[in-house]
Scaffold this motif. Sequence first.
Motif, mmCIF file in Angstrom:
data_model
loop_
_atom_site.group_PDB
_atom_site.id
_atom_site.type_symbol
_atom_site.label_atom_id
_atom_site.label_comp_id
_atom_site.label_asym_id
_atom_site.label_seq_id
_atom_site.Cartn_x
_atom_site.Cartn_y
_atom_site.Cartn_z
ATOM 1 N N PHE A 2 7.134 10.826 -9.556
ATOM 2 C CA PHE A 2 8.363 11.683 -9.558
ATOM 3 C C PHE A 2 8.697 11.834 -7.994
ATOM 4 O O PHE A 2 8.089 12.949 -7.581
ATOM 5 C CB PHE A 2 7.862 12.927 -10.332
ATOM 6 C CG PHE A 2 7.817 12.553 -11.745
ATOM 7 C CD1 PHE A 2 8.834 12.250 -12.857
ATOM 8 C CD2 PHE A 2 6.427 12.514 -12.266
ATOM 9 C CE1 PHE A 2 8.639 12.076 -13.870
ATOM 10 C CE2 PHE A 2 6.212 12.252 -13.762
ATOM 11 C CZ PHE A 2 7.387 12.006 -14.462
ATOM 12 N N ILE A 3 8.908 10.886 -7.181
ATOM 13 C CA ILE A 3 9.002 10.958 -5.940
ATOM 14 C C ILE A 3 10.680 10.587 -5.672
ATOM 15 O O ILE A 3 11.168 9.596 -6.050
ATOM 16 C CB ILE A 3 8.276 9.884 -5.169
ATOM 17 C CG1 ILE A 3 6.722 10.260 -5.386
ATOM 18 C CG2 ILE A 3 8.585 10.252 -3.581
ATOM 19 C CD1 ILE A 3 5.665 9.425 -4.904
ATOM 20 N N ASP A 4 11.149 11.599 -4.810
ATOM 21 C CA ASP A 4 12.620 11.132 -4.375
ATOM 22 C C ASP A 4 12.620 10.246 -3.467
ATOM 23 O O ASP A 4 11.771 9.933 -2.271
ATOM 24 C CB ASP A 4 13.147 12.515 -3.655
ATOM 25 C CG ASP A 4 13.513 13.510 -4.940
ATOM 26 O OD1 ASP A 4 13.643 13.312 -5.985
ATOM 27 O OD2 ASP A 4 13.470 14.668 -4.360
ATOM 28 N N ILE A 5 13.605 9.155 -3.490
ATOM 29 C CA ILE A 5 13.746 8.030 -2.333
ATOM 30 C C ILE A 5 15.061 8.273 -1.976
ATOM 31 O O ILE A 5 16.145 8.225 -2.428
ATOM 32 C CB ILE A 5 13.535 6.736 -3.108
ATOM 33 C CG1 ILE A 5 11.905 6.627 -3.871
ATOM 34 C CG2 ILE A 5 13.723 5.676 -2.097
ATOM 35 C CD1 ILE A 5 11.947 5.507 -4.434
ATOM 36 N N LYS A 6 15.131 8.121 -0.456
ATOM 37 C CA LYS A 6 16.504 8.171 0.204
ATOM 38 C C LYS A 6 16.465 7.251 0.819
ATOM 39 O O LYS A 6 15.565 6.648 1.742
ATOM 40 C CB LYS A 6 16.438 9.629 1.308
ATOM 41 C CG LYS A 6 16.700 10.768 0.474
ATOM 42 C CD LYS A 6 16.873 12.016 1.414
ATOM 43 C CE LYS A 6 17.182 13.268 0.618
ATOM 44 N NZ LYS A 6 16.446 13.856 -0.137
ATOM 45 N N TRP A 7 17.495 6.342 1.043
ATOM 46 C CA TRP A 7 17.600 5.290 1.743
ATOM 47 C C TRP A 7 18.827 5.463 3.027
ATOM 48 O O TRP A 7 20.039 5.833 2.722
ATOM 49 C CB TRP A 7 18.534 4.030 0.929
ATOM 50 C CG TRP A 7 18.569 2.802 1.986
ATOM 51 C CD1 TRP A 7 18.073 2.303 2.784
ATOM 52 C CD2 TRP A 7 19.917 2.007 1.678
ATOM 53 N NE1 TRP A 7 18.725 0.973 3.396
ATOM 54 C CE2 TRP A 7 20.046 0.923 2.692
ATOM 55 C CE3 TRP A 7 21.046 1.981 1.031
ATOM 56 C CZ2 TRP A 7 20.847 0.156 2.866
ATOM 57 C CZ3 TRP A 7 22.022 1.069 0.960
ATOM 58 C CH2 TRP A 7 21.997 0.090 2.087
ATOM 59 N N HIS A 28 0.906 -1.250 0.052
ATOM 60 C CA HIS A 28 -0.089 0.047 -0.156
ATOM 61 C C HIS A 28 0.781 1.153 -0.211
ATOM 62 O O HIS A 28 0.572 2.298 -0.036
ATOM 63 C CB HIS A 28 -0.813 0.122 1.366
ATOM 64 C CG HIS A 28 -2.009 -1.014 1.291
ATOM 65 N ND1 HIS A 28 -2.388 -1.515 2.473
ATOM 66 C CD2 HIS A 28 -2.277 -1.815 0.315
ATOM 67 C CE1 HIS A 28 -3.338 -2.623 2.300
ATOM 68 N NE2 HIS A 28 -3.271 -2.871 0.851
ATOM 69 N N ILE A 29 2.350 1.222 -0.044
ATOM 70 C CA ILE A 29 3.214 2.410 0.216
ATOM 71 C C ILE A 29 2.896 3.094 -1.111
ATOM 72 O O ILE A 29 2.798 4.154 -1.135
ATOM 73 C CB ILE A 29 4.281 1.818 0.370
ATOM 74 C CG1 ILE A 29 4.660 1.305 1.659
ATOM 75 C CG2 ILE A 29 5.450 3.040 0.025
ATOM 76 C CD1 ILE A 29 6.163 0.635 1.747
ATOM 77 N N ALA A 30 2.950 2.412 -2.307
ATOM 78 C CA ALA A 30 2.859 3.340 -3.374
ATOM 79 C C ALA A 30 1.788 4.118 -3.694
ATOM 80 O O ALA A 30 1.405 5.299 -4.016
ATOM 81 C CB ALA A 30 3.135 2.648 -4.885
ATOM 82 N N GLY A 31 0.258 3.323 -3.267
ATOM 83 C CA GLY A 31 -0.887 4.062 -3.413
ATOM 84 C C GLY A 31 -1.058 5.194 -2.350
ATOM 85 O O GLY A 31 -1.524 6.359 -2.729
ATOM 86 N N PHE A 32 -0.465 5.068 -1.154
ATOM 87 C CA PHE A 32 -0.400 5.844 -0.168
ATOM 88 C C PHE A 32 0.248 7.298 -0.542
ATOM 89 O O PHE A 32 -0.067 8.268 -0.365
ATOM 90 C CB PHE A 32 0.039 5.465 1.226
ATOM 91 C CG PHE A 32 -0.060 6.584 2.260
ATOM 92 C CD1 PHE A 32 -1.079 6.560 3.145
ATOM 93 C CD2 PHE A 32 1.185 7.210 2.613
ATOM 94 C CE1 PHE A 32 -1.156 7.402 4.395
ATOM 95 C CE2 PHE A 32 1.157 8.323 3.670
ATOM 96 C CZ PHE A 32 -0.015 8.497 4.309
ATOM 97 N N ALA A 33 1.400 6.840 -1.268
ATOM 98 C CA ALA A 33 2.471 8.024 -1.707
ATOM 99 C C ALA A 33 1.602 8.885 -2.474
ATOM 100 O O ALA A 33 1.707 10.259 -2.671
ATOM 101 C CB ALA A 33 3.624 7.537 -1.931
ATOM 102 N N VAL A 83 2.944 12.757 -1.683
ATOM 103 C CA VAL A 83 4.346 12.508 -0.952
ATOM 104 C C VAL A 83 5.386 13.085 -1.945
ATOM 105 O O VAL A 83 5.522 12.493 -2.936
ATOM 106 C CB VAL A 83 4.487 11.057 -0.540
ATOM 107 C CG1 VAL A 83 6.047 10.994 0.054
ATOM 108 C CG2 VAL A 83 3.430 10.703 0.607
ATOM 109 N N ASP A 84 6.376 13.849 -1.403
ATOM 110 C CA ASP A 84 7.434 14.267 -2.081
ATOM 111 C C ASP A 84 8.647 13.614 -2.039
ATOM 112 O O ASP A 84 9.436 13.269 -2.886
ATOM 113 C CB ASP A 84 7.994 15.832 -1.676
ATOM 114 C CG ASP A 84 6.545 16.791 -1.862
ATOM 115 O OD1 ASP A 84 6.351 17.086 -3.099
ATOM 116 O OD2 ASP A 84 6.146 17.196 -1.058
ATOM 117 N N GLU A 85 8.795 12.866 -0.835
ATOM 118 C CA GLU A 85 10.150 12.070 -0.646
ATOM 119 C C GLU A 85 9.669 10.736 0.332
ATOM 120 O O GLU A 85 8.710 10.800 1.132
ATOM 121 C CB GLU A 85 11.388 12.833 0.279
ATOM 122 C CG GLU A 85 11.815 13.890 -0.540
ATOM 123 C CD GLU A 85 12.953 14.395 0.103
ATOM 124 O OE1 GLU A 85 13.536 13.847 1.200
ATOM 125 O OE2 GLU A 85 13.332 15.390 -0.392
#
Length: 468
Positions: free
Chosen positions: A235-240, A199-204, A209-211
């Motif tokens: 188009f979402i920034d992903i930081k690990w 559900h993470i992608a749908g929630f974002a 969600v920007d990041e």
Amino acid sequence: MGIYRNMFVKHHDSLAIAVRLADVSTIWLAGFLATELRFSPDFAVAAPIHQFIIYFSCVVALIVLPRFDLYTSWRGRSFLSLVARLVAAWSLVWLIGILMSFLMHQAGSLSRLWAAYWYAGTVVALLALRIVTYSLLSLARGVGRNAKHVLIVGFGITGQEMYRRATASRWSGFRVAGIYAGPEDATPESIPRIEDSDHIAGFARKHHVDEIWITLPIGASRQMQSIAYTLRNDFIDIKWMPSLMEFELLNHRMQDFMGMPAVELNRPPSLGVRGLVKGAFDRTFAAVVLTLLSPLLVAIALLIKRGSPGPAFFKQERLGLDGRVIHVYKFRSMKVHTEHETVTQARKGDSRVTPIGAFLRRTSLDELPQFINVLRGEMSVVGPRPHAMAHNDMYKEQLDLYMLRHRVKPGITGWAQINGYRGETDTLDKMAKRVEHDIFYIRNWSFGMDLKIIFWTTFRGWTGRNAY
């Protein structure tokens, strides 16, 4: 609030260009003011090379300054790091301009005082421009404008720390929109919770969600790959943020190593260039102390010789930087005796301690000869106190982080000493507290921290109720 956020995003490139032009204009204006200050009222004496260097450096600045990462977003990053980069970038531009005057054989016509005015004035002006810009952005973010909505994936130690930092620093402009956590992790009731990673992608997408900050354990690499894949078209920034806080070592700094990202886990902050500065300060400080206190050192040596047979000084084997054996100098405070396999710490009323030795130990004057070790580069003025070799062998098996103390040079005084952990450590708990303070010092070292410890040592680091 979304209107303001979109406005900042839409005009980000224009703002970056405006800041570049503002920097170049600042350099030109500082050069003009330096000329006014140096040559007014007779500008005719100013050689043409001055004006040429100003315009030439403005062109160079357009090329050099962006290379120092000055025009990307500094949201959530250290302002002091920005200042350091800015000063380094301008210093390089200034040096290139001065070098050009040499290449043109005009160095003799260049006013050194003008060059100094220009350099200092530009530093002040560029910093003032950044401070104003930084303050305005922080103010806007503090009231909810230009905010970035983030989703934290994973709520272990690292995830909880990132949430704490985001909520404690509203000026950074991050708003936690949701948290993905396992069933065993408790999350704040005010923040939407996601329990299924599907559900993470749908929630974002739904919450704009920007990041996404992924703070999952290193072992969850498959899950991280799956999350990144489901968001490949967004188009979402992903930081690990690797969950490195679970590793109880000295450092978690990321660096480029042979073209690959690498995380340093066990390198003290006081090494490298900063270590050279610390070493230069140590030797200078030791030389000054030994010179100023030489009459006192001679007097103490004579009193020791008069008080009991034996040498005024003695040497002890201790572990230095990275476990190398060094010989630490001290004034003799005990009667000459021999210890074999075990080392017995001095205790209250210890018959081995001489009368003058008791005073020296209580006031730490017996440790003054260790400035010789500092001058030799074997010790630092500030650092973990060196322990007996037998104690190292004993405590390294009982305290997990004990040997990390030897990743830096031992010191004459330290963070543990000014916090009351000095003298006899007759229980495991006392040694654990001392080691805890030593590791805190190593992890959080700064030159300012050293000065603070030296200052407080003057008032509360030389004596202690546990020093016999």
